[in-house]
Design a protein around this motif. Sequence first.
Motif, mmCIF file in Angstrom:
data_model
loop_
_atom_site.group_PDB
_atom_site.id
_atom_site.type_symbol
_atom_site.label_atom_id
_atom_site.label_comp_id
_atom_site.label_asym_id
_atom_site.label_seq_id
_atom_site.Cartn_x
_atom_site.Cartn_y
_atom_site.Cartn_z
ATOM 1 N N THR A 369 0.744 -1.141 -0.056
ATOM 2 C CA THR A 369 -0.164 -0.099 -0.130
ATOM 3 C C THR A 369 0.883 1.198 0.012
ATOM 4 N N ARG A 370 1.911 1.077 0.854
ATOM 5 C CA ARG A 370 2.920 2.593 0.566
ATOM 6 C C ARG A 370 3.645 2.726 -0.717
ATOM 7 N N LEU A 371 3.719 1.360 -1.315
ATOM 8 C CA LEU A 371 4.369 1.703 -2.730
ATOM 9 C C LEU A 371 3.046 2.165 -3.580
ATOM 10 N N TYR A 372 1.779 1.542 -3.363
ATOM 11 C CA TYR A 372 0.982 2.195 -4.315
ATOM 12 C C TYR A 372 0.624 3.773 -4.071
ATOM 13 N N ASN A 373 0.803 4.043 -2.798
ATOM 14 C CA ASN A 373 0.534 5.654 -2.678
ATOM 15 C C ASN A 373 1.600 6.269 -3.130
ATOM 16 N N TYR A 374 2.880 5.692 -2.922
ATOM 17 C CA TYR A 374 4.222 6.225 -3.628
ATOM 18 C C TYR A 374 3.946 6.605 -5.145
ATOM 19 N N TYR A 375 3.651 5.781 -5.811
ATOM 20 C CA TYR A 375 3.374 5.616 -7.285
ATOM 21 C C TYR A 375 2.095 6.626 -7.668
ATOM 22 N N LEU A 376 1.229 6.391 -6.887
ATOM 23 C CA LEU A 376 -0.209 7.102 -7.163
ATOM 24 C C LEU A 376 -0.018 8.639 -6.944
ATOM 25 N N GLN A 382 -0.496 13.036 -10.653
ATOM 26 C CA GLN A 382 -1.428 14.042 -10.165
ATOM 27 C C GLN A 382 -1.837 14.868 -11.255
ATOM 28 N N LYS A 383 -1.155 15.233 -12.441
ATOM 29 C CA LYS A 383 -1.395 15.552 -13.362
ATOM 30 C C LYS A 383 -2.672 15.205 -14.631
ATOM 31 N N THR A 384 -2.617 13.864 -14.239
ATOM 32 C CA THR A 384 -3.394 13.198 -15.386
ATOM 33 C C THR A 384 -5.046 13.512 -15.162
ATOM 34 N N ASP A 385 -5.902 13.538 -16.209
ATOM 35 C CA ASP A 385 -7.124 14.143 -16.315
ATOM 36 C C ASP A 385 -8.076 13.331 -15.306
ATOM 37 N N ILE A 386 -7.879 11.807 -15.010
ATOM 38 C CA ILE A 386 -8.592 10.986 -14.352
ATOM 39 C C ILE A 386 -8.228 11.427 -12.684
ATOM 40 N N TYR A 387 -7.170 11.934 -12.363
ATOM 41 C CA TYR A 387 -6.687 12.527 -10.914
ATOM 42 C C TYR A 387 -7.662 13.617 -10.828
ATOM 43 N N LYS A 388 -7.571 14.725 -11.654
ATOM 44 C CA LYS A 388 -8.109 15.852 -11.650
ATOM 45 C C LYS A 388 -9.650 15.680 -11.457
ATOM 46 N N ALA A 389 -10.254 14.798 -12.256
ATOM 47 C CA ALA A 389 -11.894 14.374 -12.156
ATOM 48 C C ALA A 389 -11.913 13.963 -10.879
ATOM 49 N N LEU A 419 -12.558 9.898 -21.254
ATOM 50 C CA LEU A 419 -11.109 10.253 -21.379
ATOM 51 C C LEU A 419 -10.577 9.161 -22.281
ATOM 52 N N TYR A 420 -10.708 7.874 -22.034
ATOM 53 C CA TYR A 420 -9.981 6.668 -22.505
ATOM 54 C C TYR A 420 -10.623 5.566 -23.472
ATOM 55 N N GLY A 421 -12.028 5.879 -23.497
ATOM 56 C CA GLY A 421 -12.740 5.052 -24.463
ATOM 57 C C GLY A 421 -12.335 4.732 -25.695
ATOM 58 N N SER A 422 -11.677 5.493 -26.445
ATOM 59 C CA SER A 422 -10.997 5.196 -27.691
ATOM 60 C C SER A 422 -9.692 4.774 -28.017
ATOM 61 N N SER A 423 -9.054 4.464 -26.517
ATOM 62 C CA SER A 423 -7.818 4.228 -26.474
ATOM 63 C C SER A 423 -7.367 2.597 -26.972
ATOM 64 N N VAL A 424 -6.185 2.333 -27.305
ATOM 65 C CA VAL A 424 -6.075 0.921 -27.827
ATOM 66 C C VAL A 424 -6.166 0.013 -26.771
ATOM 67 N N ASP A 425 -6.391 -1.544 -27.083
ATOM 68 C CA ASP A 425 -6.603 -2.445 -26.026
ATOM 69 C C ASP A 425 -5.235 -2.309 -25.085
ATOM 70 N N SER A 426 -4.017 -2.461 -25.659
ATOM 71 C CA SER A 426 -2.945 -2.519 -24.546
ATOM 72 C C SER A 426 -2.991 -1.550 -23.635
ATOM 73 N N PHE A 436 -7.916 3.244 -12.012
ATOM 74 C CA PHE A 436 -9.013 3.391 -10.999
ATOM 75 C C PHE A 436 -8.589 3.540 -9.770
ATOM 76 N N LEU A 437 -7.488 2.875 -9.322
ATOM 77 C CA LEU A 437 -6.868 3.181 -8.134
ATOM 78 C C LEU A 437 -6.581 4.802 -7.869
ATOM 79 N N LEU A 438 -6.039 5.297 -8.977
ATOM 80 C CA LEU A 438 -5.654 6.743 -8.921
ATOM 81 C C LEU A 438 -6.977 7.651 -8.768
ATOM 82 N N TYR A 439 -8.063 7.183 -9.219
ATOM 83 C CA TYR A 439 -9.439 7.906 -9.156
ATOM 84 C C TYR A 439 -9.889 7.716 -7.673
ATOM 85 N N LEU A 440 -9.714 6.597 -7.157
ATOM 86 C CA LEU A 440 -10.292 5.944 -5.879
ATOM 87 C C LEU A 440 -9.170 6.843 -4.813
#
Length: 535
Positions: A369-376, A382-389, A419-426, A436-440
Amino acid sequence: MKRRFNITGLCVPDRHYMVDISSRLEEIRKLVEEGAYFTINRARQYGKTTTLNALAGILAEAYFVVRLDFQSLGSASYKDENTFSLAFASCFARGAMLSDEKAAGENPAVQRLCMAEEAGEETFDLRRLFRLLLQFCEASPKPVVLMIDEADSASDNQVFLDFLAQLRNYYLEREAMGTVTFQSVILAGVYDVRNLKSKIRREEEHKMNSPWNVAAKFKVNMSFTKSDIEGMLKEYEQDCRTGMNTGEIAELIYQDTSGYPYLVSAFCKLMDEEVEGDEAAGNNTSAWTRAGFLQAERILLTEKDTLFDSMIGKVEENPELDSMLKMLLFTGADIAYNADEPSFDRAVMFGLVKNQNGRLRIANRIFETRLYNYYLSAAEMQKTDIYKASQRDRNQFVVDGHLNMRRVMEKFTEHFSELYGSSVDSFIEDAGRRLFLLYLRPIINGVGNYYVEAQTRDLRRTDVIVDYGGEQYIIEMKIWHGNEYNSRGERQLVQYLDDYHMTKGYMLSFNFNKNKTTGVREIVIDGKILIEAVV
């Protein structure tokens, strides 16, 4: 004087609540009795110093134990062979006097070691040092055991390698010719000095082979079990009478720490000293409950700590380690353990991951969890659109202290599709769970916790457990692989809800089909309510 839980330095039974490590000490004693030279290399704050101290106590009757700490030498002591030899002579003489002042005072080798150091003899080298050490062993009334803590503090230095080579020669002479030398030599530290290539400087690669190849393997498990933790809590309960369920609290602590000694003590110390108890009752009864545990967990996951600082420092210093951890955390990659892969070896050595049945796993839930928090929490995240949302949305998800997880799923689905509906599968497969974790995280930050359930994490499925306001929410994230696979996932989630004695769960599916139908729906299976979101 009331005993306390200790997380700094040496643990002392009369002053601190401690796990009973007597069985581990007996395992180590057997190595000493066999005359083994070995290393105790474990991650930071894993109880190495406490173990050495306790071991010295049980060996004292049969052996002359000399304990040293290489951190006390200082970096200047490794300037050259003469400087190191004089510093070691002084350190050894002092250690011998502390162990048995009378016997050491009568040993002529101790006097000569002190004289050499006091005179600053410029010709005093490793050869003369080890000759005096041999004389010390020959004159000792009991076999000599040498313990060196923090032995790896200067392991990237040539003089240290030469020192190990001399110890190795002593070992071989003892085995081949019966020379009276050290009964056992124990080196403790984070790095395994049998393999120093991760510490040797690039320009000195010819020094990569350690001479410490005579060391026996140290296989003693120094992690605490649930039973170990419960035994310590029972001692505390006898003194403090909180009425806690020691088995339940021990299980909760073990689930989060996997028995990492420092983390176990940290949880107990927080619950004992910082978690708010029942002041009206004049005790901290309510601190030793599941609610108190969760409060301690929140504190531990957010406060500054030298152990976590060291962990993040290792990640930032090792790009390969950083990449491997991201794969484990965010993609559910199943990585086979390979001892010959340097980044894997370092990660295990630092205590960040473990080899579990041949696969790499994050060492424990707190580190994860500390690593998740560090990366997120990284600036680019924090500059991503999903985080701002999420920052804009977060005030609408909590009503009267209760988290509306369905609303979280609905808003995430809405933003993700936009934001990402048209993104490629990969992109979706690699980044969907991370997004999702970034949003949560901003929604529950400071009030709730989350962790990824290790038993269900793989490339196709990941379960996230959220604790918020004393309530739990189970969210299954998965890659869509058709209706049959989805139905199987629903049944798995129902079973998982049964295990947790819960009636409502959540599913988040990342669907690659071009004709997919996105959105959130509610279904009921076997009396369980499933809120399913498809993006």
